[in-house]
Motif scaffolding. Structure first.
Motif, PDB file in Angstrom:
ATOM      1  N   UNK A   1       0.819  -1.211   0.000  1.00  0.00           N
ATOM      2  CA  UNK A   1       0.000   0.000   0.000  1.00  0.00           C
ATOM      3  C   UNK A   1       0.849   1.255   0.000  1.00  0.00           C
ATOM      4  N   UNK A   2       1.938   1.246   0.780  1.00  0.00           N
ATOM      5  CA  UNK A   2       2.795   2.430   0.840  1.00  0.00           C
ATOM      6  C   UNK A   2       3.369   2.744  -0.539  1.00  0.00           C
ATOM      7  N   UNK A   3       3.940   1.741  -1.197  1.00  0.00           N
ATOM      8  CA  UNK A   3       4.567   1.977  -2.493  1.00  0.00           C
ATOM      9  C   UNK A   3       3.543   2.346  -3.558  1.00  0.00           C
ATOM     10  N   UNK A   4       2.362   1.745  -3.495  1.00  0.00           N
ATOM     11  CA  UNK A   4       1.330   2.104  -4.467  1.00  0.00           C
ATOM     12  C   UNK A   4       0.846   3.535  -4.224  1.00  0.00           C
ATOM     13  N   UNK A   5       0.722   3.921  -2.946  1.00  0.00           N
ATOM     14  CA  UNK A   5       0.364   5.306  -2.640  1.00  0.00           C
ATOM     15  C   UNK A   5       1.440   6.282  -3.122  1.00  0.00           C
ATOM     16  N   UNK A   6       2.685   5.834  -3.140  1.00  0.00           N
ATOM     17  CA  UNK A   6       3.781   6.676  -3.590  1.00  0.00           C
ATOM     18  C   UNK A   6       3.897   6.719  -5.113  1.00  0.00           C
ATOM     19  N   UNK A   7       3.123   5.875  -5.806  1.00  0.00           N
ATOM     20  CA  UNK A   7       3.124   5.915  -7.265  1.00  0.00           C
ATOM     21  C   UNK A   7       4.052   4.931  -7.938  1.00  0.00           C
ATOM     22  N   UNK A   8       4.257   3.753  -7.324  1.00  0.00           N
ATOM     23  CA  UNK A   8       5.171   2.777  -7.911  1.00  0.00           C
ATOM     24  C   UNK A   8       4.682   2.291  -9.267  1.00  0.00           C
ATOM     25  N   UNK A   9       3.353   2.214  -9.458  1.00  0.00           N
ATOM     26  CA  UNK A   9       2.828   1.756 -10.749  1.00  0.00           C
ATOM     27  C   UNK A   9       3.171   2.752 -11.862  1.00  0.00           C
ATOM     28  N   UNK A  10       3.016   4.031 -11.547  1.00  0.00           N
ATOM     29  CA  UNK A  10       3.355   5.067 -12.526  1.00  0.00           C
ATOM     30  C   UNK A  10       4.843   5.033 -12.855  1.00  0.00           C
ATOM     31  N   UNK A  11       5.681   4.906 -11.829  1.00  0.00           N
ATOM     32  CA  UNK A  11       7.124   4.886 -12.046  1.00  0.00           C
ATOM     33  C   UNK A  11       7.540   3.674 -12.875  1.00  0.00           C
TER      34      UNK A  11
ATOM     35  N   UNK B   1      15.057  -6.390 -23.299  1.00  0.00           N
ATOM     36  CA  UNK B   1      14.074  -7.338 -22.750  1.00  0.00           C
ATOM     37  C   UNK B   1      14.473  -7.869 -21.374  1.00  0.00           C
ATOM     38  N   UNK B   2      15.766  -8.145 -21.172  1.00  0.00           N
ATOM     39  CA  UNK B   2      16.215  -8.667 -19.882  1.00  0.00           C
ATOM     40  C   UNK B   2      16.011  -7.644 -18.769  1.00  0.00           C
ATOM     41  N   UNK B   3      16.343  -6.378 -19.060  1.00  0.00           N
ATOM     42  CA  UNK B   3      16.165  -5.322 -18.061  1.00  0.00           C
ATOM     43  C   UNK B   3      14.691  -5.108 -17.753  1.00  0.00           C
ATOM     44  N   UNK B   4      13.838  -5.182 -18.789  1.00  0.00           N
ATOM     45  CA  UNK B   4      12.392  -5.038 -18.576  1.00  0.00           C
ATOM     46  C   UNK B   4      11.872  -6.160 -17.681  1.00  0.00           C
ATOM     47  N   UNK B   5      12.343  -7.378 -17.938  1.00  0.00           N
ATOM     48  CA  UNK B   5      11.905  -8.515 -17.128  1.00  0.00           C
ATOM     49  C   UNK B   5      12.328  -8.355 -15.674  1.00  0.00           C
ATOM     50  N   UNK B   6      13.550  -7.814 -15.451  1.00  0.00           N
ATOM     51  CA  UNK B   6      14.030  -7.587 -14.100  1.00  0.00           C
ATOM     52  C   UNK B   6      13.215  -6.519 -13.388  1.00  0.00           C
ATOM     53  N   UNK B   7      12.821  -5.474 -14.125  1.00  0.00           N
ATOM     54  CA  UNK B   7      11.974  -4.430 -13.527  1.00  0.00           C
ATOM     55  C   UNK B   7      10.650  -5.007 -13.062  1.00  0.00           C
ATOM     56  N   UNK B   8      10.039  -5.834 -13.898  1.00  0.00           N
ATOM     57  CA  UNK B   8       8.751  -6.433 -13.546  1.00  0.00           C
ATOM     58  C   UNK B   8       8.911  -7.413 -12.391  1.00  0.00           C
ATOM     59  N   UNK B   9      10.001  -8.183 -12.422  1.00  0.00           N
ATOM     60  CA  UNK B   9      10.262  -9.137 -11.345  1.00  0.00           C
ATOM     61  C   UNK B   9      10.465  -8.407 -10.017  1.00  0.00           C
ATOM     62  N   UNK B  10      11.230  -7.311 -10.045  1.00  0.00           N
ATOM     63  CA  UNK B  10      11.451  -6.529  -8.833  1.00  0.00           C
ATOM     64  C   UNK B  10      10.163  -5.929  -8.305  1.00  0.00           C
ATOM     65  N   UNK B  11       9.338  -5.397  -9.209  1.00  0.00           N
ATOM     66  CA  UNK B  11       8.044  -4.837  -8.815  1.00  0.00           C
ATOM     67  C   UNK B  11       7.186  -5.893  -8.124  1.00  0.00           C
ATOM     68  N   UNK B  12       7.156  -7.092  -8.705  1.00  0.00           N
ATOM     69  CA  UNK B  12       6.355  -8.174  -8.128  1.00  0.00           C
ATOM     70  C   UNK B  12       6.880  -8.562  -6.751  1.00  0.00           C
ATOM     71  N   UNK B  13       8.195  -8.645  -6.606  1.00  0.00           N
ATOM     72  CA  UNK B  13       8.767  -9.008  -5.319  1.00  0.00           C
ATOM     73  C   UNK B  13       8.424  -7.984  -4.244  1.00  0.00           C
ATOM     74  N   UNK B  14       8.426  -6.700  -4.603  1.00  0.00           N
ATOM     75  CA  UNK B  14       8.160  -5.639  -3.623  1.00  0.00           C
ATOM     76  C   UNK B  14       6.692  -5.525  -3.247  1.00  0.00           C
ATOM     77  N   UNK B  15       5.780  -5.812  -4.178  1.00  0.00           N
ATOM     78  CA  UNK B  15       4.359  -5.502  -3.955  1.00  0.00           C
ATOM     79  C   UNK B  15       3.454  -6.711  -3.827  1.00  0.00           C
TER      80      UNK B  15
END
Length: 448
Positions: free
Chosen positions: A365-375, A386-400
């Motif tokens: 909730x904190x990160x979503x309130x801070x705008x993590x989806x927009x970022x 493609x590898x960097x994009x996959x890592x970004x999505x993987x990191x987002x999933x791990x955090x949220x």
């Protein structure tokens, strides 16, 4: 709204990924693990910590869980945090700043937002407890550098509270390129200082008391969960403290025992209305919170705490991690990380009425309130690899993801009470009490 403007600026100026993640596989333990046994054995004989503990117990009797944690983690000679570089994918643990650059960027935005909400004081100290490898501070400073015009002429400085000499050197390399000076004497309050790669003064301290007074934003990410706890068990005869003792038949093994009578800790640390059967209390956390609350009330500022935790509901959370797996807390002391969930209800009680407390709210909730989806969307649009994009999505999933870090980590804040006070309104507008001012991360914000 201020936070929206800052986030919009960050999204346009920090348009691409800065941090490349190695192909790390996170286990169910997610962000906690411990250093490999080979590293521990190279620096200290395998049984040194155990020998030290058994000698102490033979001399004075069973020791508290608090003393056990303190000796295992921070003993100046054999301490786990003192000896090891534990924050890496094959080491002690992976933390949120190492998982995704977005985490530190959003905390940097939070710092700026609270500084602006305080009226943009001319002095702006960023103080971090237990800064790990320096990744969080590095991401925050990058945000500050990109948004330098917003900081105006404020005198910004960085202050790190770190007990590990080894980690301080790693932090110095990350944040300054290695260009720091160590103090001539161990007795000096500032034991290392220099200038960051972004041109800001930076200093290292062993204790909060040594950090200069002044308007400060305090950050504690995975700091409080490593502070020593006392453990208590409810019995028919009242509360009894859990201690660490030697197994009588096996002198090289440790066990938990229950003290037959009350101890000073069991008599003073348990609340009269406590309903749980088992309670963990961290007095050191209470002391730190009280000192932070007094500083914030007197000098202005805010504190943001992110950690494993609960709001006075959990019982037995003391655990060890080794090689990204749960590890017996009494086995091979010094070879595994020890941690206990933070009781935020206790922190709130220790802060008292000196400051305003916000949270805890889940990391998701904190990160979503801070705008993590927009970022995340901005980074993905500006990233072709493609590898960097996959890592970004993987990191987002791990955090949220609620099943990963999203619900396991909680955010809690101490604020100057003046921060939540709206300016006086004309009499005609005083028909109803003004709503509290929103605090970034703890209030749902609209990004439309």
């Amino acid at each position: 709204m201020r936070i929206l403007k800052i986030l919009q600026k960050v999204s346009t100026t920090l348009a691409c990924p800065f941090q490349s993640l190695s192909s790390v596989r996170w286990s169910v333990a997610q962000s906690r693990a411990c250093s490999s046994s080979s590293t521990t054995e190279e620096r200290v004989p395998r049984n040194a910590v155990l020998r030290h503990l058994t000698s102490k117990i033979k001399a004075t009797g069973p020791i508290s869980v608090s003393e056990y944690m303190r000796e295992v983690l921070t003993n100046p000679v054999t301490g786990y945090y003192v000896r090891n570089d534990m924050i890496r994918s094959d080491g002690d643990f992976i933390t949120s700043p190492e998982i995704s650059q977005i985490f530190g960027e959003l905390l940097g935005v939070w710092c700026l937002s609270e500084w602006m909400a305080a009226g943009k004081p001319s002095q702006f100290q960023v103080v971090e407890f237990g800064p790990g490898r320096g990744s969080l501070a590095s991401d925050i400073l990058r945000v500050f550098s990109q948004l330098r015009p917003a900081l105006g002429g404020a005198a910004v400085s960085v202050h790190l509270v770190e007990v590990s000499p080894g980690l301080s050197q790693i932090q110095a390399q990350c944040l300054t390129g290695g260009g720091t000076q160590a103090a001539a004497s161990e007795d000096e309050a500032v034991y290392r200082h220099g200038t960051t790669t972004t041109g800001l003064p930076i200093s290292w301290y062993r204790r909060l008391e040594d950090v200069p007074r002044g308007f400060s934003i305090y950050l504690a990410h995975e700091f409080f969960d490593a502070l020593p706890i006392h453990k208590f068990q409810r019995t028919e005869k009242g509360w009894r403290e859990v201690m660490v003792d030697i197994v009588p038949e096996e002198p090289d093994k440790l066990r938990f025992v229950l003290v037959p009578g009350p101890t000073l800790a069991s008599s003073t640390l348990i609340q009269a209305d406590e309903k749980r059967r088992h309670v963990e209390v961290c007095p050191e956390a209470g002391v730190v919170i009280q000192r932070l609350a007094n500083r914030i009330a007197e000098d202005g500022g805010a504190a943001l705490i992110a950690d494993y935790g609960h709001d006075g509901t959990k019982m037995d959370t003391f655990r060890g991690f080794r090689s990204h797996q749960l590890h017996d807390v009494l086995a091979s002391p010094g070879s595994a990380d020890l941690t206990a969930d933070v009781d935020f209800s206790y922190l709130r009680r220790m802060a008292g009425d000196t400051v305003a407390c916000m949270g805890p709210v889940s990391q998701r909730n904190f990160l979503k309130n801070m705008g993590i989806d927009t970022r995340l969307q901005v980074l993905l649009r500006n990233c072709a690899d493609p590898a960097a994009r996959a890592q970004l999505v993987q990191g987002y999933d791990m955090l949220t993801n609620p099943k990963k870090m999203g619900d396991r980590f909680q955010f809690f804040s101490l604020l100057d009470r003046r921060r939540l006070t709206r300016p006086e309104q004309p009499d005609v507008e005083k028909k109803k009490p003004p709503a509290p001012l929103p605090v970034a991360g703890f209030s749902e914000l609209s990004f439309s």
